[in-house]
Enzyme design. Structure first.
Site, short mmCIF file in Angstrom:
data_model
loop_
_atom_site.label_atom_id
_atom_site.label_comp_id
_atom_site.label_asym_id
_atom_site.label_seq_id
_atom_site.Cartn_x
_atom_site.Cartn_y
_atom_site.Cartn_z
N LEU A 36 0.91 -1.22 -0.02
CA LEU A 36 -0.05 0.02 0.17
C LEU A 36 1.02 1.13 0.11
O LEU A 36 1.49 1.39 0.88
CB LEU A 36 -0.92 0.09 1.21
CG LEU A 36 -2.23 -0.87 1.35
CD1 LEU A 36 -2.68 -1.05 2.39
CD2 LEU A 36 -3.23 -0.03 0.10
N LYS A 117 -8.32 3.57 6.59
CA LYS A 117 -7.53 2.36 6.41
C LYS A 117 -8.10 1.09 6.41
O LYS A 117 -7.50 -0.07 5.70
CB LYS A 117 -6.54 2.47 7.91
CG LYS A 117 -5.64 3.57 7.87
CD LYS A 117 -4.42 3.15 7.02
CE LYS A 117 -3.19 4.07 7.23
NZ LYS A 117 -2.33 3.81 8.52
N GLY A 139 3.68 1.02 5.26
CA GLY A 139 4.56 1.65 6.06
C GLY A 139 4.28 2.34 7.47
O GLY A 139 5.13 3.28 7.79
N GLN A 148 -2.11 4.61 13.76
CA GLN A 148 -0.99 3.71 13.87
C GLN A 148 -0.75 3.30 15.40
O GLN A 148 0.33 3.03 15.67
CB GLN A 148 0.45 4.23 13.34
CG GLN A 148 0.15 4.25 11.76
CD GLN A 148 1.17 4.72 11.03
OE1 GLN A 148 2.52 4.89 11.57
NE2 GLN A 148 0.93 5.31 9.84
N CYS A 303 -7.86 27.63 -0.62
CA CYS A 303 -8.25 26.89 0.52
C CYS A 303 -7.39 27.52 1.74
O CYS A 303 -6.55 28.20 1.57
CB CYS A 303 -8.10 25.34 0.37
SG CYS A 303 -6.53 24.86 -0.18
#
Length: 326
Positions: A36, A117, A139, A148, A303
């Protein structure tokens, strides 16, 4: 100087210098994996470690934006294919996650990155089925970002039974950056902005699977299935080196310019006061807006950070519009 020798059968080789290399195993001897990959620093390094230990690595990029976000992963994968992959033809797969991301807009934003995810893992799992790959490489490094943490990694990993390989799990960011510099991918990753369309102000650092299961009940099954099972395929060895997109910036819009302010509730800010805003759109609806836009003249996006407006302008240009960012 020290003189060394190697004896092979009837031949003897003498040498005084050794050049250290990275070591590892021949590619393909340990099976096949899906990496990924994103535009960040970490995933190309994780892929490299898989290659080093003998894995045949193919790459899956789940696109959440436009051309600028696409460039980073494709350029990093191309570099890994050209410089570090031997004996097979590495492929780069692209899954369009924009419609799926749009479906997240009314869900509890604290879970957005965890939810995303889970679908990334599902897409990689489906692709692994297609390619008969035994593992997924990511990663992720423990505790580096909110998605994570150990709790969230457990919740995310639960959507697949496939082996998840995280070569960087115990690395500090400094160590990852140094390896990316050695590999050659750091120069690419440093040019890729961190896209804020999935940014949240107060992300959850702990989660339970049932919480995400409940949220997923409100996501259209067909949209989710389309995102995780449809891929565009590119053969990295046959590609030219991907060129970094231009930055279509405009500071003095001409009369008649249609000014669109891209709003992100998680990143509050005010539009520029130098000229009026004609329309305000949510950051998760950029693609839908561009596809439906039919006014003549110049289209200008702005933005808070300038990242999504750049990507929006580049995407609009691909659709034939005269678009810029402020």
């Amino acid at each position: 100087a020290v003189c060394r020798l190697d004896v092979h059968g009837d031949s003897v080789k003498f040498y005084t210098e050794e050049t250290p290399a990275y070591g590892g195993l021949p590619i393909g001897t340990q099976g096949k994996a899906i990496c990924l990959i994103s535009g960040g620093i970490d995933s190309p390094v994780a892929a490299w470690y898989g290659l080093k230990r003998g894995l045949e690595v193919h790459y899956l990029f789940c696109c959440l934006g436009g051309p600028m976000q696409h460039w980073g992963p494709s350029a990093s994968s191309w570099l890994l294919a050209q410089r570090w992959s031997y004996g097979y033809e590495p492929r780069f797969y692209i899954a369009d996650f924009n419609e799926l991301l749009h479906a997240f807009r009314n869900l509890d934003s604290r879970f957005r990155n965890i939810l995303l995810k889970r679908y990334l893992y599902r897409a990689a799992d489906r692709l692994a089925d297609k390619l008969k790959a035994d593992a997924i490489i990511t990663g992720e490094a423990l505790g580096q970002v909110s998605s994570q943490t150990l709790s969230n990694l457990r919740t995310i990993t639960g959507v697949t039974d496939r082996l998840i390989m995280r070569p960087l799990i115990g690395f500090d960011k400094r160590e990852i950056i140094e390896r990316a510099r050695d590999i050659g991918s750091l120069k690419i990753s440093e040019k890729v902005p961190e896209f804020c369309n999935v940014a949240v102000s107060r992300p959850r650092t702990t989660s339970e699977a049932w919480e995400l299961d409940d949220l997923e009940k409100d996501i259209d099954h067909d949209i989710a299935e389309q995102a995780i099972t449809n891929w565009e395929t590119q053969y990295l060895r046959r590609m030219q080196q991907p060129a970094q997109p231009d930055d279509p910036v405009m500071t003095e819009p001409p009369p008649g310019t249609w000014h669109v302010w891209i709003e992100n509730p998680e990143l509050p800010g005010d539009p520029p006061d130098s000229f009026p805003v004609d329309e305000t759109i949510d950051v998760l609806t950029i693609r839908q807006f561009v596809k439906n836009f039919d006014r003549p003249g110049v289209l200008l996006f702005s933005c808070v950070q300038g990242k999504m407006s750049r990507d929006a302008a580049l995407f609009a240009r691909e659709k034939g519009l005269d678009a810029y960012r402020y």
